[in-house]
Motif scaffolding. Structure first.
Motif, short mmCIF file in Angstrom:
data_model
loop_
_atom_site.label_atom_id
_atom_site.label_comp_id
_atom_site.label_asym_id
_atom_site.label_seq_id
_atom_site.Cartn_x
_atom_site.Cartn_y
_atom_site.Cartn_z
N LEU A 7 40.10 -2.37 -19.90
CA LEU A 7 38.73 -2.54 -20.36
C LEU A 7 38.11 -1.20 -20.73
O LEU A 7 37.43 -1.08 -21.75
CB LEU A 7 37.91 -3.23 -19.26
CG LEU A 7 36.47 -3.57 -19.62
CD1 LEU A 7 36.45 -4.57 -20.78
CD2 LEU A 7 35.75 -4.14 -18.42
N LEU A 8 38.36 -0.17 -19.92
CA LEU A 8 37.83 1.17 -20.20
C LEU A 8 38.40 1.71 -21.51
O LEU A 8 37.66 2.24 -22.35
CB LEU A 8 38.16 2.10 -19.03
CG LEU A 8 37.65 3.53 -19.17
CD1 LEU A 8 36.13 3.54 -19.19
CD2 LEU A 8 38.17 4.38 -18.02
N LEU A 12 36.43 2.57 -24.96
CA LEU A 12 36.55 3.88 -25.62
C LEU A 12 37.03 3.72 -27.07
O LEU A 12 36.59 4.46 -27.96
CB LEU A 12 37.50 4.78 -24.85
CG LEU A 12 36.94 5.43 -23.60
CD1 LEU A 12 38.02 6.22 -22.87
CD2 LEU A 12 35.77 6.33 -23.93
N ALA A 13 37.91 2.79 -27.29
CA ALA A 13 38.43 2.56 -28.64
C ALA A 13 37.33 2.07 -29.58
O ALA A 13 37.41 2.26 -30.79
CB ALA A 13 39.58 1.56 -28.59
N ILE A 14 36.32 1.46 -29.03
CA ILE A 14 35.19 1.00 -29.85
C ILE A 14 34.15 2.10 -30.00
O ILE A 14 33.62 2.34 -31.09
CB ILE A 14 34.55 -0.27 -29.22
CG1 ILE A 14 35.53 -1.42 -29.28
CG2 ILE A 14 33.25 -0.61 -29.93
CD1 ILE A 14 35.08 -2.66 -28.50
N ILE A 15 33.86 2.82 -28.90
CA ILE A 15 32.78 3.80 -28.89
C ILE A 15 33.14 5.07 -29.66
O ILE A 15 32.31 5.60 -30.40
CB ILE A 15 32.38 4.14 -27.44
CG1 ILE A 15 31.71 2.92 -26.81
CG2 ILE A 15 31.45 5.33 -27.39
CD1 ILE A 15 31.36 3.10 -25.36
N VAL A 16 34.35 5.57 -29.53
CA VAL A 16 34.73 6.84 -30.18
C VAL A 16 34.63 6.75 -31.70
O VAL A 16 33.99 7.61 -32.31
CB VAL A 16 36.13 7.30 -29.71
CG1 VAL A 16 36.63 8.46 -30.54
CG2 VAL A 16 36.09 7.67 -28.23
N PRO A 17 35.20 5.78 -32.36
CA PRO A 17 35.03 5.72 -33.82
C PRO A 17 33.57 5.53 -34.24
O PRO A 17 33.12 6.10 -35.24
CB PRO A 17 35.86 4.50 -34.25
CG PRO A 17 36.82 4.28 -33.15
CD PRO A 17 36.13 4.75 -31.91
N LEU A 18 32.83 4.76 -33.46
CA LEU A 18 31.42 4.56 -33.76
C LEU A 18 30.66 5.89 -33.64
O LEU A 18 29.83 6.22 -34.49
CB LEU A 18 30.83 3.51 -32.82
CG LEU A 18 29.41 3.07 -33.11
CD1 LEU A 18 29.31 2.47 -34.51
CD2 LEU A 18 28.95 2.07 -32.07
N ALA A 19 30.95 6.65 -32.60
CA ALA A 19 30.30 7.96 -32.40
C ALA A 19 30.67 8.91 -33.53
O ALA A 19 29.83 9.66 -34.03
CB ALA A 19 30.69 8.55 -31.05
N LEU A 20 31.93 8.90 -33.94
CA LEU A 20 32.35 9.75 -35.05
C LEU A 20 31.64 9.36 -36.35
O LEU A 20 31.22 10.22 -37.12
CB LEU A 20 33.87 9.69 -35.23
CG LEU A 20 34.69 10.39 -34.16
CD1 LEU A 20 36.17 10.12 -34.39
CD2 LEU A 20 34.41 11.87 -34.16
#
Length: 75
Positions: A7-8, A12-20
């Motif tokens: 789940l973590l 992260l796989a969703i949040i990191v590309p969004l943050a970039l």
């Protein structure tokens, strides 16, 4: 424990590309803002230069008119 790690990593796989993506958009907006400011400064400088050149042209026209008057009044 495995489910929590999965789940973590999924999060992260969703949040990191969004943050970039957000970071890239912010950088583009900043770049455009700086570019517009530079363009405004250049435009104002061009306006000032054009006004100065117009003043110089007006002075030259006045001088030419005076010279023509002097030539016409000569015998």
């Amino acid at each position: 424990m495995n489910v929590l790690m999965t789940l973590l990593f999924s999060l992260l796989a969703i949040i990191v590309p969004l943050a970039l993506l957000i970071a890239v958009i912010v950088m583009i907006v900043r770049f455009i803002g700086r570019y517009e400011k530079r363009a405004d400064v250049r435009l104002e400088l061009d306006r000032q230069t054009a006004a100065h050149q117009q003043q110089q042209f007006d002075v030259l026209v006045e001088r030419l008119e005076r010279i023509e008057e002097k030539i016409e009044t000569r015998p």
